[in-house]
Structures are given as C-alpha cells and as structure tokens.
Design an enzyme around this catalytic site. Structure first.
Site, short mmCIF file in Angstrom:
data_model
loop_
_atom_site.label_atom_id
_atom_site.label_comp_id
_atom_site.label_asym_id
_atom_site.label_seq_id
_atom_site.Cartn_x
_atom_site.Cartn_y
_atom_site.Cartn_z
N GLU A 69 1.09 -12.43 2.20
CA GLU A 69 0.21 -11.63 3.07
C GLU A 69 -0.74 -10.75 2.28
OE1 GLU A 69 3.24 -9.61 5.39
OE2 GLU A 69 2.84 -7.74 4.33
N TRP A 95 6.42 -0.32 -1.30
CA TRP A 95 6.63 -0.11 0.13
C TRP A 95 6.62 -1.46 0.84
CZ3 TRP A 95 3.68 -1.14 4.59
CH2 TRP A 95 4.35 -0.75 5.80
O1 EZ4 Z 1 3.29 -4.40 6.27
O2 EZ4 Z 1 0.41 -5.57 7.99
O3 EZ4 Z 1 4.81 -9.32 7.87
N1 EZ4 Z 1 4.21 -8.32 8.15
C1 EZ4 Z 1 4.04 -7.24 7.38
C2 EZ4 Z 1 3.14 -6.14 7.91
C3 EZ4 Z 1 2.43 -5.37 6.79
C4 EZ4 Z 1 1.21 -4.66 7.31
C5 EZ4 Z 1 0.41 -4.00 6.19
O4 EZ4 Z 1 -0.84 -3.59 6.62
O5 EZ4 Z 1 4.60 -7.18 6.31
O6 EZ4 Z 1 3.89 -5.27 8.70
CO CO Z 2 5.27 -9.14 5.78
#
Ligand code: EZ4
Ligand code: CO
Length: 405
Positions: A264, A405
């Site tokens: 992602e 994070w």
């Molecule tokens: O943390 O889109 O799979 N989905 C994710 C999301 C991402 C956010 C970051 O902008 O990991 O929740």
């Molecule tokens: Co994700």
C-alpha cells in the site's frame, strides 16, 4: 484536443481529499484523485507549481507520453509526492479519454474479465467478542471476506481499531498533530492468534479472514506469526514487515504457508520488483492514487501475473471516490485480480461532494457503464468543507523508541 486548464480542489467532507480536474478546449473534463494522507498540500504544490504549467496546451489523449514526460522528465523519479501528483493527472486523462470515446475505462483497458469485484471489509473491536460481533454484522451485510483487527490489551488505540470514534472518517480527520501510540510486539504476538482461533471456532471456514500487521514486525517475528496463524487459514497476512529491504519477505516466505500481501505504500513497480519475480508475496496492494495512476497499475498487474501474484488494491477512506473508481475499473479488467479492500461509501458529507459509479451487493462491487471513470464531483458542495490539517499517528515502544506505525 487541448488541455486548457488544470484545477486542484482540496476539501474535507469527512477527511481531506485532493481532486484534480483537467479541462479541455472541447468542454470535456476529467477527474483524478491525488490524496496523500497527512501530506496533502505537498502534492497540491507539486501539481500547481510543477505540473500544471507544463501541461497547458498538450493533447490529453497522449496519456502514455504525458505519463513518461512527468515520470522521466522531472529527473527526480519516484517518491510518494511525485507519484501521487502524477496519479491525479493520469486518472483525469483516462476519464477524458473514456468520456470522448463514450466508453467506461474498463473497456478502454480491454474489457471486463468479471462482472463483479470481490471485496473484503473491516471488523475491528475493543476485545475479541466485540470484533466477532462486528464480523457478524458484516456477514449479515453480505461480506464473505473480512479483515479482523482487535485492540491489544495494554496498547492504547491499537492500529485498525476505532478507539472510541464512530468510524474511520472521524478517527482520521481529527489529528491536527500526530498522536503517539504505544507498540509492544510481544503483547501483539501473544494475543493475535487467539482472535483468529475464536473466529474459526465460531464460523468454521465459511468466511475468508485477513489481517494487517501494519509493518510492525521483523522478518523472523513475521515468520513466527505466519506459522501461528496457519491453522486459521487466512486469505492473506498484510504488511507483516516493511519492504524497503524486499529480501525481508524471503525470510517470512521460507517459514510459512500463510499467504502474504504488501504494497500500500509502494509508489512504483520498482518497490515490488524483487518481491514479485522471486514469488515472495501472493498479493500486491499498490493503489492507483499513490503509484502514478491507471497507466502503471496496468503494467504492474501484467508483470505480477507472470509470477502468480494477484492484485488487491489498497482501499482505505483516505483514497477519494475517484481513486476507488479507478480501482473498480482496473479490477474489472485485471485478469489476475484477487480482492479489493472496501470499507463502505462514506457519510452524508462525502456523498454530497462525490457520486460513486459503483454499488455494493453480496460482498461485491459492481461498476456501472458510465463513460470514463464515472465519478461526479460537486465543486460547490466541496467548498463547504475546507481542508483541515490532519496527521497519521506515530508509534513508540514503551521505552520511548520510535517504531513503525
Ligand atoms: O493505514 O490508509 O490496509 N489499510 C491500511 C490503512 C492505512 C491508511 C494510511 O493512510 O493499512 O488503514
Ligand atoms: Co494496510
């Protein structure tokens, strides 16, 4: 046909979105999504100052040439700001081409490979019972693939849980500075297998289950998690480790048969090249909005298809309905499509600004045949929801060390 203007809109109908509108001398216009969560205005400046002046007067039909011009032509290739800006332009150009041809974008790509797009939803909760209660609810809404995330005892606001907020929009739009959250790998690894054990005890294999580790583990920890989750038969385990060092996934792969997904935060095919050609992963999660639009996503899908890797585009609320529509068109075409993440159509404010070209039925999205991408954007309505600075959180270990994070 010529590009005569490019307008950039920043609105917050629930959360911040950057919308690109390319206008032509023939009155046809196209819309693109250039939303980069927490860094929105950097992309706006890139578009306004460094892209718009170069594109006025160009032929909007030359999508490939414009893409190459923006990618190779800036010399400083790749990076999330650049590739999100290019994505906004690329989507808008495909939208224009579809409108001129009178064809939906999936037809421009080669036509539909499937009539409906399988999606997975999110069940999250403050404890295992609460998470399974949300899973029940999603199953009753028709989902048959669901990502489970549960608060980890002792860790405030664990990733993927709402921590008392009513939905993802409320959770993500109210962070004028990055909140700090605790992370503890041992607490997580001790807890998560129990969540999936309970889910399988209750549902057997009647529903596909997924999980997102959000890049918190080292390869050997991820390998252990993959092994512990094998009895629960996940559709995939997402982002078990960060992938700047793509070889990290080799070590996860060698130890577990749990299918692996990542991508992602990728903004180029180069971020995934080794992962794909070495068959370290099963699903590529790259999003059109963050990786340069529809043009490179098509190329990534074809490359992945050579190595049994399927696409599973990122589908969070921080991608606008235009980005979601781009995925719906891509997913309709992609021969090696796997599954789309989908957490609903958003609230009243969002729906007053954007109109989606898709409907949800029995765990699937169905895209309609409106020419182009099919999204409507109400500029006047958008003005009522001005930009609000909002950040993603950061993670720290209990001793204060900054973590992923
Ligand atoms: O943390 O889109 O799979 N989905 C994710 C999301 C991402 C956010 C970051 O902008 O990991 O929740
Ligand atoms: Co994700």
């Amino acid at each position: 046909m010529k590009i005569v203007d490019i307008k950039i809109f920043v609105s917050n109908p629930g959360r911040n979105f950057v919308t690109v509108k390319i206008e032509t001398d023939e009155g046809v216009f196209g819309l693109g999504d250039a939303t980069l969560n927490g860094r929105e205005l950097a992309v706006v400046a890139y578009l306004e100052e460094h892209i718009k002046p170069c594109l006025i007067g160009r032929d909007p039909h030359k999508i490939e040439d414009i893409w190459q011009y923006l990618y190779k032509g800036c010399y400083w290739r790749r990076g999330p700001i650049t590739m999100t800006a290019i994505a906004g332009i690329d989507m808008a150009l495909w939208d224009i081409k579809g409108k001129v041809a009178g064809l939906p974008v999936y037809d421009l790509l080669g036509g539909k490979s499937r009539e409906k797009i399988r999606v997975y939803g999110h069940a999250n909760g403050q404890d295992i019972d609460d998470t399974l209660h949300h899973l029940d609810h999603l199953i009753s809404e028709g989902y048959n693939a669901v990502r489970l995330q549960c608060a980890i005892p002792g860790l405030e606001g664990t990733y993927g849980t709402l921590a008392g907020k009513k939905d993802y929009f409320e959770l993500q739009s109210d962070r004028p500075l990055p909140p700090e959250q605790l992370w503890d790998t041992k607490a997580y690894l001790d807890f998560v297998p129990e969540l999936f054990k309970k889910a399988r005890e209750k549902y057997g294999n009647s529903v596909d289950l997924l999980h997102d580790t959000h890049s918190r583990l080292t390869p050997i920890e991820a390998a252990r998690l993959g092994k512990m989750l094998e009895p629960y038969n996940l559709l995939f385990l997402e982002d078990s480790v960060t992938a700047e060092n793509q070889t990290g996934y080799k070590y996860v792969r060698e130890h577990t048969t749990t299918p692996l997904a990542v991508g992602e935060i990728f903004n180029s095919i180069w971020d995934a090249k080794e992962l794909i050609e070495n068959q370290y992963i099963d699903y590529l999660r790259t999003a059109a909005t963050h990786a340069g639009g529809i043009t490179p996503m098509r190329r990534m899908a074809d490359f992945a298809s050579l190595y049994h890797v399927r696409t599973a585009p990122h589908g969070p609320p921080d991608i606008s309905p235009i980005g979601h529509a781009a995925h719906a068109h891509l997913n309709s075409w992609t021969p090696n499509f796997g599954i789309q993440e989908f957490i609903g159509f958003g609230g009243e404010a969002l729906n007053s600004v954007f109109k989606y070209p898709m409907t949800f039925e029995h765990g699937h999205l169905i895209v309609n045949d409106t020419p182009g991408l099919g999204v409507e954007f109400d500029e006047k309505a958008a003005e009522q929801y001005p930009y609000k600075r909002s950040y993603l959180p950061v993670s720290r270990l209990k001793d204060g060390t900054l973590w992923n994070w």
